[in-house]
Design an enzyme around this catalytic site. Structure first.
Site, PDB file in Angstrom:
ATOM      1  N   CYS A 175      -9.789  -3.819 -26.407  1.00  0.00           N
ATOM      2  CA  CYS A 175     -10.030  -4.447 -25.105  1.00  0.00           C
ATOM      3  C   CYS A 175     -10.360  -3.414 -24.039  1.00  0.00           C
ATOM      4  CB  CYS A 175      -8.829  -5.298 -24.707  1.00  0.00           C
ATOM      5  SG  CYS A 175      -8.535  -6.637 -25.880  1.00  0.00           S
ATOM      6  N   THR A 176      -9.768  -2.240 -24.152  1.00  0.00           N
ATOM      7  CA  THR A 176     -10.084  -1.148 -23.237  1.00  0.00           C
ATOM      8  C   THR A 176     -11.511  -0.662 -23.457  1.00  0.00           C
ATOM      9  OG1 THR A 176      -7.782  -0.477 -23.011  1.00  0.00           O
ATOM     10  CG2 THR A 176      -9.455   1.212 -22.580  1.00  0.00           C
TER      11      THR A 176
END
Length: 192
Positions: free
Chosen positions: A77-78
């Site tokens: 997600c980062t």
């Protein structure tokens, strides 16, 4: 001996959770191209400032890239947030608004909007109604979404769907689609 039993049980539990995540994400059936995008209002954050987001209001300005991600501050997600942040100017040039969505609480998303979205685009809270409406709930009992990106045209119809665990294809595919929509809008004859 008891320690080994605990270790083995922990490994089995983690392996089972990983299997559920990967199989549910891979087998989830998102909305189809041409389907009506469910409207929503929710709380989001941009550059560390919470505010209310309405899909219908954002669509007044152009297409919306709505990308769902499982959990803020996790590795995939980062990576995805950083990639969308790097491409924000390209999305804006094509007339599109990017909104990242997850089941995270607003305090976490506010922090994520600064640290990983780099103050470039909004992230918003996907409640149960949004998760179910966009068919992105990872598992019926979890408040986690799978990794699915939608491009929603100004007509409120789904123009593109991309659902894959790997975050790397989401930015390219959605950006290509919004550029295609922008070209089609320029080429279209004016309405009387």
């Amino acid at each position: 001996m008891n320690r080994w039993i605990i270790i083995v049980m922990s490994v089995l539990l983690l392996g089972g959770a990983a299997y559920v995540y990967s199989s549910r994400s891979a087998n989830a059936e998102p909305l189809e191209v041409g389907a009506a995008a469910p409207d929503f209002e929710t709380t989001g954050a941009l550059a560390g400032k919470p505010f209310e987001i309405s899909l219908s209001e954002k669509l007044e300005n152009g297409p919306v890239v709505l990308y769902f991600f499982p959990k803020a501050f996790t590795q995939g997600c980062t990576i995805e947030a950083n990639m969308f942040a790097e491409a924000t100017a390209d999305f804006e040039a094509a007339g599109a608004t990017v909104i990242g969505m997850s089941g995270d609480d607003i305090d976490t998303l506010t922090k994520f909007s600064v640290e990983e979205c780099r103050d470039k685009f909004a992230v918003a809270r996907a409640d149960e109604a949004v998760m179910d409406g966009y068919q992105v709930r990872m598992e019926p009992t979890l408040a986690l979404t799978n990794r699915t990106s939608y491009v929603i045209g100004q007509d409120s119809k789904i123009a593109l769907v991309h659902s894959a665990q790997d975050p790397k294809g989401h930015v390219k595919m959605t950006l290509d689609k919004v550029k295609q929509l922008a070209r089609a809008k320029i080429a279209a004859p004016p309405e009387n």
